[in-house]
Design an enzyme around this catalytic site. Structure first.
Site, PDB file in Angstrom:
ATOM      1  N   CYS A  92      11.952  30.076  13.685  1.00 10.77           N
ATOM      2  CA  CYS A  92      11.565  30.210  12.623  1.00 10.77           C
ATOM      3  C   CYS A  92      11.961  28.520  11.713  1.00 10.77           C
ATOM      4  CB  CYS A  92      12.991  30.918  11.807  1.00 10.77           C
ATOM      5  SG  CYS A  92      12.625  31.300  10.104  1.00 10.77           S
ATOM      6  N   TYR A 133       1.496  30.560   5.043  1.00  9.78           N
ATOM      7  CA  TYR A 133       1.682  31.667   5.823  1.00  9.78           C
ATOM      8  C   TYR A 133       0.769  32.448   4.428  1.00  9.78           C
ATOM      9  CZ  TYR A 133       5.872  31.149   8.066  1.00  9.78           C
ATOM     10  OH  TYR A 133       6.926  30.773   8.853  1.00  9.78           O
TER      11      TYR A 133
END
Length: 332
Positions: free
Chosen positions: A69, A200
């Site tokens: 992440c 994103y």
């Protein structure tokens, strides 16, 4: 160990990421902070603290941060740069998860050896039995109670610098230099909204219009960064700051994941001379590249995002050997 029942149940908890009308990140995190003393901060820029504060006591907390992440990776990097490895322990869940939680499936018996839990979700529910939101990393967990303290990722790295100063290594870098902090805050804000979160917005766009708008915003910012880094070694000048940490975790994933999986494909990072040299410069700095696991990164994105990549096939490329080639950025 993961049982058959666990695996069957996990299939019913498949997370969904595509959003019609454009992706908006939920930034409502647990607002608690770990400070020099309970209720007192070392940060000269912070006034009265509004959230609950916990004392910065060595050995009391475990940083749970998946290497896959980018938001968690930044906390691992800052912990390394500041020399806090013996003060705050590190738990690393595996790269894949379902909608319930990250899992410690890289550890023996799939259990974190310090916290004694299988899922990070357990630490959240130990403190908030009805916790209604997603289980995110990084998270600071109190070891004695196995309760989550905070998952506010930008505040975690901020406080690692300001609130744990008594425990930094002697030659730790000044990640928040006072003489340029105002400009640095502006740079970090643009990096976050347009690049960290921008990839994103491209990847999770649920319609063409949203994707096109996100794509244009991302590449406007990438061109701005290419120009800014053409004449300076790091974002704020000659030394590494928190701004560089925050940008690096997106750049290091760009060609491996964002270019293809998130359709950020105007060009690759390796085709932008300043950004590519800058990213290699950081990657080869102790505390940066040695915290990156490209296989875990690819496993996370290509396996977890089933609505984007329903086959869960993980690409074998790209060739990552270039990260170790000379960058010559020291000449700047």
């Amino acid at each position: 160990m993961t049982t058959t029942d666990d695996r069957t149940q996990a299939q019913d908890w498949t997370p969904r990421y595509l959003e019609k009308g454009g992706f908006e990140r939920d930034t409502d995190y647990i607002p608690d902070r770990i400070t020099l003393e309970e209720g007192r901060s070392q940060d000269p820029y912070v006034g009265q603290l509004e959230s609950r504060t916990w004392p910065a006591t060595p050995g009391r907390y475990r940083l749970v941060a998946a290497r896959a992440c980018p938001w968690a990776n930044r906390s691992i990097i800052v912990r390394e740069l500041l020399g806090l490895q013996d003060v705050i322990s590190l738990g690393t869940p595996g790269p894949t998860h379902d909608a319930r939680s990250w899992v410690f499936d890289l550890d023996p018996d799939e259990t974190d050896p310090v916290l004694g839990i299988h899922r990070l979700q357990e630490a959240y529910l130990n403190r908030f039995p009805d916790y209604p939101k997603g289980i995110t990393v990084p998270a600071m967990v109190e070891v004695g109670t196995t309760q989550v303290v905070t998952n506010d990722f930008p505040q975690i790295t901020h406080d690692l610098f300001f609130e744990w100063r008594d425990h930094h290594r002697p030659d730790a870098p000044d990640l928040w230099p006072a003489d340029c902090r105002e400009e640095m805050e502006e740079v970090m804000k643009r990096v976050y909204t347009e690049v960290n979160n921008g990839v994103y917005r491209c990847g999770f766009a649920g319609d063409q219009e949203s994707y096109d708008a996100a794509y244009d915003r991302l590449w406007t910012a990438m061109d701005w960064l290419e120009e800014r880094l053409t004449g300076r070694r790091f974002l704020m000048g000659d030394t590494i700051t928190e701004a560089d940490v925050r940008l690096f975790t997106t750049l290091v994933r760009f060609d491996a994941v964002y270019h293809g999986h998130f359709k950020c494909n105007r060009n690759k990072l390796v085709e932008m001379p300043a950004l590519w040299g800058y990213a290699r410069d950081l990657f080869q700095t102790p505390g940066f590249g040695d915290t990156v696991d490209f296989e875990q990164v690819k496993q996370h994105y290509y396996v977890v995002h089933t609505d984007i990549n329903p086959t869960a096939i993980v690409p074998r490329g790209p060739d990552l050997s270039g990260w170790h080639t000379p960058h010559h950025r020291e000449r700047l």
